[in-house]
Scaffold this active site. Structure first.
Site, PDB file in Angstrom:
ATOM      1  N   ARG A  22       0.860  -1.182   0.000  1.00 59.47           N
ATOM      2  CA  ARG A  22       0.000   0.000   0.000  1.00 59.47           C
ATOM      3  C   ARG A  22       0.896   1.231   0.000  1.00 59.47           C
ATOM      4  O   ARG A  22       1.852   1.298   0.764  1.00 59.47           O
ATOM      5  CB  ARG A  22      -0.839   0.046   1.279  1.00 59.47           C
ATOM      6  CG  ARG A  22      -1.955  -0.964   1.339  1.00 59.47           C
ATOM      7  CD  ARG A  22      -2.566  -0.934   2.731  1.00 59.47           C
ATOM      8  NE  ARG A  22      -2.801   0.451   3.186  1.00 59.47           N
ATOM      9  CZ  ARG A  22      -3.845   1.172   2.804  1.00 59.47           C
ATOM     10  NH1 ARG A  22      -4.715   0.638   1.977  1.00 59.47           N
ATOM     11  NH2 ARG A  22      -3.998   2.398   3.230  1.00 59.47           N
ATOM     12  N   VAL A  28      -0.585  -1.258  -4.807  1.00 62.60           N
ATOM     13  CA  VAL A  28       0.241  -1.803  -5.882  1.00 62.60           C
ATOM     14  C   VAL A  28      -0.076  -3.288  -5.971  1.00 62.60           C
ATOM     15  O   VAL A  28      -0.081  -3.974  -4.945  1.00 62.60           O
ATOM     16  CB  VAL A  28       1.740  -1.600  -5.598  1.00 62.60           C
ATOM     17  CG1 VAL A  28       2.571  -2.106  -6.766  1.00 62.60           C
ATOM     18  CG2 VAL A  28       2.035  -0.123  -5.338  1.00 62.60           C
ATOM     19  N   ASP A 137      15.796  11.429  -3.390  1.00 67.25           N
ATOM     20  CA  ASP A 137      15.031  10.734  -2.344  1.00 67.25           C
ATOM     21  C   ASP A 137      15.588   9.334  -2.124  1.00 67.25           C
ATOM     22  O   ASP A 137      14.809   8.395  -1.950  1.00 67.25           O
ATOM     23  CB  ASP A 137      13.553  10.682  -2.758  1.00 67.25           C
ATOM     24  CG  ASP A 137      12.645  10.435  -1.555  1.00 67.25           C
ATOM     25  OD1 ASP A 137      11.459  10.131  -1.750  1.00 67.25           O
ATOM     26  OD2 ASP A 137      13.151  10.514  -0.414  1.00 67.25           O
TER      27      ASP A 137
HETATM   28  N1  LIG Z   1       7.615  -2.604  -8.580  1.00 70.15           N
HETATM   29  C1  LIG Z   1       7.301  -3.185  -7.410  1.00 70.15           C
HETATM   30  N2  LIG Z   1       7.586  -4.482  -7.203  1.00 70.15           N
HETATM   31  C2  LIG Z   1       7.268  -5.070  -6.022  1.00 70.15           C
HETATM   32  N3  LIG Z   1       6.676  -4.430  -4.985  1.00 70.15           N
HETATM   33  C3  LIG Z   1       6.369  -3.122  -5.148  1.00 70.15           C
HETATM   34  C4  LIG Z   1       6.656  -2.444  -6.357  1.00 70.15           C
HETATM   35  N4  LIG Z   1       6.241  -1.154  -6.242  1.00 70.15           N
HETATM   36  C5  LIG Z   1       5.723  -1.041  -5.014  1.00 70.15           C
HETATM   37  N5  LIG Z   1       5.788  -2.203  -4.349  1.00 70.15           N
HETATM   38  C6  LIG Z   1       5.295  -2.440  -2.985  1.00 70.15           C
HETATM   39  O1  LIG Z   1       4.204  -1.542  -2.730  1.00 70.15           O
HETATM   40  C7  LIG Z   1       4.543  -0.642  -1.667  1.00 70.15           C
HETATM   41  C8  LIG Z   1       4.012   0.752  -1.965  1.00 70.15           C
HETATM   42  O2  LIG Z   1       4.566   1.174  -3.185  1.00 70.15           O
HETATM   43  P1  LIG Z   1       5.167   2.662  -3.298  1.00 70.15           P
HETATM   44  O3  LIG Z   1       6.157   2.884  -2.210  1.00 70.15           O
HETATM   45  O4  LIG Z   1       5.620   2.878  -4.686  1.00 70.15           O
HETATM   46  O5  LIG Z   1       3.888   3.521  -3.029  1.00 70.15           O
HETATM   47  P2  LIG Z   1       3.974   4.919  -2.336  1.00 70.15           P
HETATM   48  O6  LIG Z   1       4.572   4.730  -0.982  1.00 70.15           O
HETATM   49  O7  LIG Z   1       2.634   5.538  -2.458  1.00 70.15           O
HETATM   50  O8  LIG Z   1       4.982   5.731  -3.196  1.00 70.15           O
HETATM   51  P3  LIG Z   1       5.850   6.871  -2.509  1.00 70.15           P
HETATM   52  O9  LIG Z   1       6.905   6.076  -1.725  1.00 70.15           O
HETATM   53  O10 LIG Z   1       6.381   7.676  -3.639  1.00 70.15           O
HETATM   54  O11 LIG Z   1       4.919   7.589  -1.601  1.00 70.15           O
HETATM   55  C9  LIG Z   1       6.057  -0.665  -1.610  1.00 70.15           C
HETATM   56  O12 LIG Z   1       6.479  -0.335  -0.318  1.00 70.15           O
HETATM   57  C10 LIG Z   1       6.372  -2.107  -1.989  1.00 70.15           C
HETATM   58  O13 LIG Z   1       6.213  -2.952  -0.866  1.00 70.15           O
END
Ligand SMILES: Nc1ncnc2c1ncn2[C@@H]1O[C@H](COP(=O)(O)OP(=O)(O)OP(=O)(O)O)[C@@H](O)[C@H]1O
Ligand SMILES: O=C(O)c1cc(-c2cccc(F)c2)nc2ccccc12
Ligand SMILES: [Mg+2]
EC number: 2.7.11.1
Length: 273
Positions: A22, A28, A137
């Site tokens: 999440r 995701v 970052d």
């Molecule tokens: N390409 C990927 N492959 C496997 N797991 C992923 C991938 N992208 C995201 N995840 C999983 O999903 C979680 C959330 O994704 P992500 O960190 O991109 O979202 P976010 O936190 O909203 O983005 P940001 O960090 O820019 O705020 C990640 O911590 C990871 O566990």
């Protein structure tokens, strides 16, 4: 993944699998592109939340930048599409998930493992800087691990082309170099600082300027209050490298190509990355 190069995508092109995690703006999912059977990570973001947080421009920039980067240690962004309510990012699937989960599990990494990660990140950043992209970052949460244990830099949400350098403060301060904490002009050398913080955290299990209060972390960063604890035992070569990266004056930091020639990296990093 030639099949993933097509231009217009829809949700019907994918079978959706288990949730991978999440994020702030949505979930995701593991997904399989039907024509090629290629596994991807489908990042679903809600337009309402993007609007609310006023990050549409940042997301477009993230997509624009990441979709043009091709490097083994940079997570691929194959494409995107959107419907009425959501924006979907088609990302390379990192089968071994988040690096920081691994770091939490084994507390800190061996010098060989740390050096291998630092070298692959340095190569990825050299590639980015060569294209006038700074990530800004670099931290464990934004590092994912591929099926063969290789590191993938993800989350270019804060990356910029080094022409416009505006940035509002948010997220943990731990990784910010002095010039960003003091929010003065900054350049690609910010990523060298963050890589130094990361190298320290790989070896000691916590970032160098950690403190209870934000204000204390801020002070420790701007004073470069760098201390090496007696435990775990870390080689002087590693400390020497970290000391050459965590330098207040950004132009005096060890350049990334020199990092790859540093004895600690040469003697400890696994060349395959
Ligand atoms: N390409 C990927 N492959 C496997 N797991 C992923 C991938 N992208 C995201 N995840 C999983 O999903 C979680 C959330 O994704 P992500 O960190 O991109 O979202 P976010 O936190 O909203 O983005 P940001 O960090 O820019 O705020 C990640 O911590 C990871 O566990
Ligand atoms: O309805 C749209 O046109 C829309 C498009 C995009 C968008 C367009 C390209 C790349 C990208 F990452 C996102 N993001 C949005 C965020 C909030 C609300 C609407 C939109
Ligand atoms: Mg995240």
């Amino acid at each position: 993944s030639v099949a993933l190069e097509k231009k217009r995508w829809t949700l019907n092109d994918f079978d959706i699998g288990k949730p991978l995690g999440r994020g702030k703006f949505g979930h995701v999912y593991l997904a399989r592109e039907k024509r090629s059977n290629h596994l991807v990570a489908l990042k679903v973001l809600f337009k309402s939340q993007l609007k609310q947080s006023q990050v549409e421009h940042q997301l477009r920039r993230e997509v624009e930048i990441q979709s043009h980067l091709r490097h083994p240690n940079i997570l691929r962004l194959y494409g995107y599409f959107y419907d009425q309510k959501r924006v979907y990012l088609i990302l390379e699937y990192a089968a071994k998930g988040e690096l920081y989960k691994e770091l939490q599990k084994c507390k800190y990494f061996s010098e060989r493992r740390a050096a291998t990660y630092v070298a692959s990140l340095a190569r990825a950043l050299i590639y980015c800087h060569g294209k006038h992209v700074i990530h800004r970052d670099i931290k464990p949460e934004n590092l994912l691990v591929g099926a063969r244990g290789e590191l993938k830099i993800a989350d270019f949400g804060w990356s910029v082309h080094t022409f416009n350098r505006r940035r509002t403060m948010c997220g943990t301060l731990d990784y910010l170099p002095p010039e960003m904490v003091e929010s003065v002009e900054h350049d690609a050398n910010v990523d060298i600082w963050s890589l130094g913080v990361l190298c320290y955290e790989f070896l000691y299990g916590e970032p160098p300027f950690e403190a209870k209060e934000h204000s204390d972390t801020y002070r420790r960063i701007v004073q470069v209050d760098l201390k090496f604890p007696p435990k775990p035992i870390v080689s002087s070569a590693a400390k020497d490298l970290i000391s050459q990266m965590l330098v207040k004056d950004s132009s005096s930091r060890l350049p990334l190509h020199k990092l790859l020639e540093h004895p600690w990296i040469v003697q400890n990093a696994d060349p395959s990355g």
